[in-house]
Design a protein around this motif. Structure first.
Motif, PDB file in Angstrom:
ATOM      1  N   ALA A 155      -0.045   3.279   4.569  1.00  0.00           N
ATOM      2  CA  ALA A 155       1.006   4.187   4.094  1.00  0.00           C
ATOM      3  C   ALA A 155       1.861   3.444   3.076  1.00  0.00           C
ATOM      4  CB  ALA A 155       1.856   4.670   5.263  1.00  0.00           C
ATOM      5  N   PRO A 156       2.357   4.139   2.053  1.00  0.00           N
ATOM      6  CA  PRO A 156       3.155   3.496   0.999  1.00  0.00           C
ATOM      7  C   PRO A 156       4.630   3.393   1.377  1.00  0.00           C
ATOM      8  CG  PRO A 156       2.886   5.793   0.492  1.00  0.00           C
ATOM      9  CD  PRO A 156       2.137   5.565   1.793  1.00  0.00           C
ATOM     10  N   ALA A 157       5.417   2.920   0.432  1.00  0.00           N
ATOM     11  CA  ALA A 157       6.867   2.837   0.602  1.00  0.00           C
ATOM     12  C   ALA A 157       7.552   3.662  -0.474  1.00  0.00           C
ATOM     13  CB  ALA A 157       7.330   1.386   0.526  1.00  0.00           C
ATOM     14  N   GLN A 158       8.726   4.159  -0.177  1.00  0.00           N
ATOM     15  CA  GLN A 158       9.513   4.908  -1.146  1.00  0.00           C
ATOM     16  C   GLN A 158      10.402   3.981  -1.975  1.00  0.00           C
ATOM     17  OE1 GLN A 158      11.597   8.188   0.650  1.00  0.00           O
ATOM     18  NE2 GLN A 158       9.904   8.707   1.997  1.00  0.00           N
ATOM     19  N   PHE A 159      10.216   2.685  -1.829  1.00  0.00           N
ATOM     20  CA  PHE A 159      11.004   1.705  -2.564  1.00  0.00           C
ATOM     21  C   PHE A 159      10.063   0.632  -3.113  1.00  0.00           C
ATOM     22  CE2 PHE A 159      10.999   0.785   1.988  1.00  0.00           C
ATOM     23  CZ  PHE A 159      10.387  -0.462   2.011  1.00  0.00           C
ATOM     24  N   GLY A 160      10.579  -0.188  -4.007  1.00  0.00           N
ATOM     25  CA  GLY A 160       9.784  -1.265  -4.579  1.00  0.00           C
ATOM     26  C   GLY A 160       8.784  -0.761  -5.613  1.00  0.00           C
ATOM     27  N   LYS A 161       7.963  -1.686  -6.143  1.00  0.00           N
ATOM     28  CA  LYS A 161       6.948  -1.313  -7.120  1.00  0.00           C
ATOM     29  C   LYS A 161       5.878  -0.453  -6.458  1.00  0.00           C
ATOM     30  CE  LYS A 161       7.506  -5.179 -10.315  1.00  0.00           C
ATOM     31  NZ  LYS A 161       6.857  -6.357 -10.943  1.00  0.00           N
ATOM     32  N   GLN A 162       5.465   0.598  -7.153  1.00  0.00           N
ATOM     33  CA  GLN A 162       4.458   1.518  -6.632  1.00  0.00           C
ATOM     34  C   GLN A 162       3.073   1.104  -7.111  1.00  0.00           C
ATOM     35  OE1 GLN A 162       5.271   4.119  -4.400  1.00  0.00           O
ATOM     36  NE2 GLN A 162       7.136   2.907  -4.445  1.00  0.00           N
ATOM     37  N   LEU A 163       2.187   0.829  -6.153  1.00  0.00           N
ATOM     38  CA  LEU A 163       0.825   0.438  -6.474  1.00  0.00           C
ATOM     39  C   LEU A 163       0.084   1.611  -7.105  1.00  0.00           C
ATOM     40  CD1 LEU A 163       0.258  -1.477  -3.154  1.00  0.00           C
ATOM     41  CD2 LEU A 163       0.331  -2.517  -5.417  1.00  0.00           C
ATOM     42  N   GLY A 164      -0.615   1.334  -8.208  1.00  0.00           N
ATOM     43  CA  GLY A 164      -1.293   2.391  -8.935  1.00  0.00           C
ATOM     44  C   GLY A 164      -0.415   3.031  -9.985  1.00  0.00           C
ATOM     45  N   LYS A 165       0.868   2.675  -9.992  1.00  0.00           N
ATOM     46  CA  LYS A 165       1.805   3.234 -10.979  1.00  0.00           C
ATOM     47  C   LYS A 165       2.506   2.116 -11.738  1.00  0.00           C
ATOM     48  CE  LYS A 165       5.865   6.231 -11.395  1.00  0.00           C
ATOM     49  NZ  LYS A 165       6.863   7.052 -10.657  1.00  0.00           N
ATOM     50  N   ASP A 166       3.323   1.334 -11.016  1.00  0.00           N
ATOM     51  CA  ASP A 166       4.022   0.218 -11.647  1.00  0.00           C
ATOM     52  C   ASP A 166       3.097  -0.976 -11.875  1.00  0.00           C
ATOM     53  OD1 ASP A 166       6.478   1.613 -11.640  1.00  0.00           O
ATOM     54  OD2 ASP A 166       6.761   1.089  -9.541  1.00  0.00           O
ATOM     55  N   LEU A 167       2.118  -1.156 -11.020  1.00  0.00           N
ATOM     56  CA  LEU A 167       1.086  -2.162 -11.174  1.00  0.00           C
ATOM     57  C   LEU A 167      -0.161  -1.651 -10.470  1.00  0.00           C
ATOM     58  CD1 LEU A 167       1.708  -5.179  -8.773  1.00  0.00           C
ATOM     59  CD2 LEU A 167       2.869  -3.011  -8.539  1.00  0.00           C
ATOM     60  N   THR A 168      -1.336  -2.061 -10.957  1.00  0.00           N
ATOM     61  CA  THR A 168      -2.584  -1.515 -10.420  1.00  0.00           C
ATOM     62  C   THR A 168      -2.833  -1.997  -9.006  1.00  0.00           C
ATOM     63  OG1 THR A 168      -3.492  -1.495 -12.655  1.00  0.00           O
ATOM     64  CG2 THR A 168      -5.054  -1.249 -10.843  1.00  0.00           C
ATOM     65  N   THR A 169      -2.902  -3.302  -8.824  1.00  0.00           N
ATOM     66  CA  THR A 169      -3.103  -3.899  -7.508  1.00  0.00           C
ATOM     67  C   THR A 169      -2.322  -5.204  -7.437  1.00  0.00           C
ATOM     68  OG1 THR A 169      -5.073  -5.127  -8.218  1.00  0.00           O
ATOM     69  CG2 THR A 169      -5.434  -2.942  -7.233  1.00  0.00           C
ATOM     70  N   LEU A 170      -2.233  -5.753  -6.232  1.00  0.00           N
ATOM     71  CA  LEU A 170      -1.640  -7.071  -6.044  1.00  0.00           C
ATOM     72  C   LEU A 170      -2.518  -7.844  -5.073  1.00  0.00           C
ATOM     73  CD1 LEU A 170       2.000  -8.155  -5.724  1.00  0.00           C
ATOM     74  CD2 LEU A 170       0.383  -8.890  -3.968  1.00  0.00           C
ATOM     75  N   LYS A 171      -2.918  -9.050  -5.472  1.00  0.00           N
ATOM     76  CA  LYS A 171      -3.804  -9.872  -4.652  1.00  0.00           C
ATOM     77  C   LYS A 171      -3.079 -11.153  -4.244  1.00  0.00           C
ATOM     78  CE  LYS A 171      -8.088 -10.185  -5.886  1.00  0.00           C
ATOM     79  NZ  LYS A 171      -9.341 -10.545  -6.624  1.00  0.00           N
ATOM     80  N   GLY A 172      -3.281 -11.575  -2.986  1.00  0.00           N
ATOM     81  CA  GLY A 172      -2.625 -12.796  -2.551  1.00  0.00           C
ATOM     82  C   GLY A 172      -3.033 -13.216  -1.155  1.00  0.00           C
ATOM     83  N   LYS A 173      -2.357 -14.253  -0.667  1.00  0.00           N
ATOM     84  CA  LYS A 173      -2.568 -14.785   0.672  1.00  0.00           C
ATOM     85  C   LYS A 173      -1.468 -14.268   1.597  1.00  0.00           C
ATOM     86  CE  LYS A 173      -6.019 -17.673  -0.275  1.00  0.00           C
ATOM     87  NZ  LYS A 173      -7.319 -17.708   0.432  1.00  0.00           N
ATOM     88  N   LEU A 174      -1.778 -14.192   2.888  1.00  0.00           N
ATOM     89  CA  LEU A 174      -0.803 -13.722   3.869  1.00  0.00           C
ATOM     90  C   LEU A 174       0.002 -14.874   4.461  1.00  0.00           C
ATOM     91  CD1 LEU A 174      -2.859 -11.144   6.004  1.00  0.00           C
ATOM     92  CD2 LEU A 174      -1.334 -10.675   4.073  1.00  0.00           C
ATOM     93  N   ALA A 175       1.193 -14.526   4.959  1.00  0.00           N
ATOM     94  CA  ALA A 175       2.023 -15.464   5.714  1.00  0.00           C
ATOM     95  C   ALA A 175       2.854 -14.660   6.697  1.00  0.00           C
ATOM     96  CB  ALA A 175       2.929 -16.272   4.789  1.00  0.00           C
ATOM     97  N   TYR A 176       2.890 -15.108   7.962  1.00  0.00           N
ATOM     98  CA  TYR A 176       3.696 -14.437   8.975  1.00  0.00           C
ATOM     99  C   TYR A 176       5.177 -14.671   8.705  1.00  0.00           C
ATOM    100  CZ  TYR A 176      -0.322 -13.729  12.120  1.00  0.00           C
ATOM    101  OH  TYR A 176      -1.507 -13.331  12.674  1.00  0.00           O
ATOM    102  N   ALA A 177       5.949 -13.618   8.804  1.00  0.00           N
ATOM    103  CA  ALA A 177       7.403 -13.772   8.721  1.00  0.00           C
ATOM    104  C   ALA A 177       7.914 -14.331  10.047  1.00  0.00           C
ATOM    105  CB  ALA A 177       8.065 -12.429   8.439  1.00  0.00           C
ATOM    106  N   ASP A 178       8.905 -15.179   9.965  1.00  0.00           N
ATOM    107  CA  ASP A 178       9.519 -15.745  11.166  1.00  0.00           C
ATOM    108  C   ASP A 178      11.027 -15.752  10.966  1.00  0.00           C
ATOM    109  OD1 ASP A 178      10.078 -16.985  13.539  1.00  0.00           O
ATOM    110  OD2 ASP A 178       9.465 -18.988  12.889  1.00  0.00           O
ATOM    111  N   PRO A 179      11.761 -14.852  11.640  1.00  0.00           N
ATOM    112  CA  PRO A 179      11.336 -13.981  12.749  1.00  0.00           C
ATOM    113  C   PRO A 179      10.424 -12.844  12.270  1.00  0.00           C
ATOM    114  CG  PRO A 179      13.585 -13.491  12.108  1.00  0.00           C
ATOM    115  CD  PRO A 179      13.202 -14.711  11.346  1.00  0.00           C
TER     116      PRO A 179
END
Length: 234
Positions: free
Chosen positions: A105-129
């Protein structure tokens, strides 16, 4: 409570209707302090307000605003579907041969994928907390896609915190057991701040239900070379 104090209280807001989690006891308590009663019956949530039962006049006013936001949400479901189409998270690993697409599901905030940028690729990291409801301690997510859990604060607040800590994007995983994108019958998009343009958040953000989220987290724990690509859905 003076009118000025009431206005300050409304600006701070305890909880927004667009961000309410009916399973969160803290949210239910906050609503009770506004004089709002929540009754669950046959899978339906019934809410009503008795301003006289609010903790004070400021919370009673906030309760009225909360109910207005709830009503506004139900008046405009089609508009939300139109402007916030489904998204996807692709997970790949050369080591294991993994290549899978998870509906999101998307977000109503931030950059919109497919609109503001096509895709975003990267590595994951757990948030703590994990909830990312505070910026304190979020030191390991810089340059990565932050994985956070749903609950305890607003989606947009999580996004602001992880962006402030240097994350390039955010994926929120549902905290309710057994939910899945296929099983969800209603349109959903992570909400921002009602009445604002949410320009404070510039990174893209997506939401994964429990089933899809567990697939992502399992792959993250198994695959050292896991690559995540966030983009629009099919």
């Amino acid at each position: 409570m003076s009118q000025t104090a009431q206005q300050q209280r409304l600006q701070q807001r305890s909880v927004f209707a667009s961000e309410i989690n009916w399973e969160n006891p803290e949210h239910v308590i906050l609503l009770a302090e506004m004089g709002i009663t929540v009754v669950k019956r046959d899978g339906t949530i019934l809410i009503s307000q008795d301003a006289a039962k609010a903790k004070h006049m400021g919370l009673a006013a906030e309760g009225m605003l909360f109910l207005q936001e709830i009503a506004q949400t139900f008046r405009q479901p089609s508009a939300r579907e139109l402007f916030f189409p489904p998204a996807a998270v692709r997970i790949t690993s050369e080591q294991t041969g993994l290549d899978r697409i998870l509906k999101a599901a998307p977000a109503q905030f931030g950059k919109q994928l497919g609109k503001d940028l096509t895709t975003l690729k990267g590595k994951l990291a757990y948030a703590d907390p994990p909830s990312a409801c505070t910026a304190d301690g979020l030191t390991n997510i810089r340059g990565n896609i932050a994985v956070v859990s749903r609950g305890s604060c607003m989606f947009v607040e999580k996004a602001r915190n992880v962006e402030g800590a240097g994350a390039v994007a955010m994926i929120v995983v549902d905290n309710k057991e057994g939910t899945s994108f296929q099983a969800d019958v209603s349109a959903f998009a992570m909400s921002g701040d009602p009445g604002s343009n949410n320009t404070a958040v510039t990174i893209p953000a997506l939401f994964l239900y429990d089933v899809e989220g567990k697939v992502l987290l399992d792959a993250f724990n198994r695959c050292d070379d896991l690559v995540v690509t966030m983009g629009p859905g099919q």
